[in-house]
Motif scaffolding. Structure first.
Motif, PDB file in Angstrom:
ATOM      1  N   PRO A 209      55.386  21.893  11.579  1.00 58.93           N
ATOM      2  CA  PRO A 209      54.636  20.935  10.759  1.00 58.93           C
ATOM      3  C   PRO A 209      53.733  21.625   9.744  1.00 58.93           C
ATOM      4  O   PRO A 209      53.459  22.832   9.848  1.00 58.93           O
ATOM      5  N   ASP A 210      53.261  20.854   8.775  1.00 65.17           N
ATOM      6  CA  ASP A 210      52.270  21.373   7.827  1.00 65.17           C
ATOM      7  C   ASP A 210      51.032  21.840   8.588  1.00 65.17           C
ATOM      8  O   ASP A 210      50.681  21.305   9.644  1.00 65.17           O
ATOM      9  N   GLY A 211      50.357  22.860   8.004  1.00 65.31           N
ATOM     10  CA  GLY A 211      49.160  23.387   8.647  1.00 65.31           C
ATOM     11  C   GLY A 211      49.430  24.599   9.506  1.00 65.31           C
ATOM     12  O   GLY A 211      48.494  25.250   9.970  1.00 65.31           O
ATOM     13  N   ARG A 212      50.719  24.883   9.739  1.00 69.58           N
ATOM     14  CA  ARG A 212      51.112  26.066  10.495  1.00 69.58           C
ATOM     15  C   ARG A 212      52.170  26.820   9.716  1.00 69.58           C
ATOM     16  O   ARG A 212      52.959  26.220   8.986  1.00 69.58           O
ATOM     17  N   ALA A 213      52.171  28.137   9.855  1.00 71.24           N
ATOM     18  CA  ALA A 213      53.188  28.935   9.169  1.00 71.24           C
ATOM     19  C   ALA A 213      54.554  28.620   9.753  1.00 71.24           C
ATOM     20  O   ALA A 213      54.704  28.516  10.977  1.00 71.24           O
TER      21      ALA A 213
END
Length: 272
Positions: free
Chosen positions: A128-132
Motif C-alpha cells: 500500500p501507499d506509505g510503504r516502500a
C-alpha cells in the motif's frame, strides 16, 4: 445490499491506499478473508478487476449479484457502489486500473481468467501507499504490464453468471430470500404471500423490473449458486441437492438447457 445474517462485517479494504495514477496505472492488493465476511458497500472513481486465488466470493451492486469462483474475475466499472460477501475462506485479490486505460464497459462483466491474465495479475506488487514497494521496480513493471493485461481483459470470454436484482423493495426481498437459500422450492404464490403481494402482482413485477419471468430468474439464481460449487469440484449429485433438485437428472437437464453443456464440463481443479 445489507449484510446477510451471521456474518462478520468489515469496512472497505482501504482502496484509498492503492489509488492508480499516471505513474502507477495498475495497483494490486490482496487480503485473506474468512467465510461469511461481508465487506461494506463502497465506491471509488476508478474501475477494478476482482478475483480470488482460492475461495468463492459474491460481489453485489445495486443492479445484481455476481458469483466469482477462482476461475473467473469480475470487472467493476468506476463509480459503481459494491459490496463483497465471502462464500468460503478466500484469498481476495483486486487490481485497480487507471480510468484512461480501462475498457469502455458500462456494466460489470464476469471474465474467464486465462493463464496469462492470472500470471500478470499475480506479478503486481501489493504494497500500500506509505510503504516502500516490496519490489523497487514495481512502478516500472506496472507500466510494462498494463497494456498487456488490458489486452487480455478485452480478449477474455465474458460469462453470464450474474443475477439481476429489482428496485422494487418487495420483489427484492423475495429475490434475496431465495439467494440466501437456493434449495428452497417454495412456489411463487407462497413467496408472494410472504411479502404481502399476490402471485399475479409479483409475476408482473418480474417482467417489468427484470425483463424475465419468475422461472427464468430462479434458473439464473440457481446457476449462479451451482457454478462455484462445480468449480470447487463438488459432485454433481451434491450440487443438485444444494440447489433443491430431487434428482440429478432433473438438475442436469436444467443445466444443459441453460448452458448447452453438462455440469461436469464446468468442474475445475483448484488452481495451485
Amino acid at each position: 445490499m445489507n449484510a446477510p445474517p451471521a456474518t462478520t462485517v468489515v469496512e472497505p479494504l482501504t482502496p484509498h491506499l492503492y489509488a492508480p495514477d499516471a505513474v502507477r496505472p495498475l495497483r494490486a492488493k490482496e487480503h485473506f478473508l474468512q467465510a461469511d465476511t461481508f465487506v461494506e458497500l463502497h465506491v471509488h472513481p476508478w474501475p477494478q478487476l476482482t478475483f480470488s486465488t482460492r475461495g468463492v466470493i459474491r460481489l453485489s451492486t445495486q443492479d445484481g449479484s455476481y458469483i466469482v469462483p477462482p476461475s473467473r474475475a469480475l470487472w467493476v466499472p468506476a463509480d459503481v457502489p459494491h459490496s463483497i460477501t465471502l462464500i468460503e475462506d478466500a484469498e481476495l485479490r483486486t487490481v485497480y486500473v487507471h480510468s484512461w486505460l480501462a475498457p469502455p464497459w458500462e456494466r460489470c462483466e464476469v471474465l474467464e481468467i486465462s493463464p496469462l491474465m492470472r500470471a500478470l495479475m499475480l506479478a503486481l506488487d501489493t504494497t500500500p501507499d506509505g510503504r516502500a514497494p516490496a519490489d523497487p521496480q514495481a512502478p516500472h513493471r506496472e507500466r510494462m504490464i498494463a497494456p498487456l493485461l488490458i489486452d487480455e481483459i478485452e480478449r477474455a470470454t465474458q460469462i453470464r453468471i450474474d443475477v439481476p436484482l429489482p428496485a422494487d423493495k418487495r420483489l427484492r426481498q423475495l429475490c434475496e430470500t431465495l439467494l440466501r437459500n437456493p434449495a428452497d422450492r417454495a412456489t411463487l404464490a407462497e413467496r408472494a404471500t410472504a411479502i404481502g403481494a399476490s402471485e399475479r402482482t409479483v409475476a408482473r413485477l418480474f417482467h417489468h423490473q427484470l425483463g424475465m419471468n419468475w422461472q427464468q430468474w430462479r434458473q439464473q439464481a440457481v446457476m449462479a449458486h451451482a457454478l462455484p460449487l462445480l468449480a470447487r469440484g463438488m459432485a454433481v449429485s451434491q450440487v443438485a441437492t444444494a440447489c433443491g433438485y430431487a434428482t440429478d437428472s432433473a438438475f442436469c437437464a436444467m443445466f444443459k438447457t441453460a448452458t448447452g453443456r453438462s455440469p461436469t464440463a464446468f468442474q475445475h481443479k483448484k488452481p495451485r
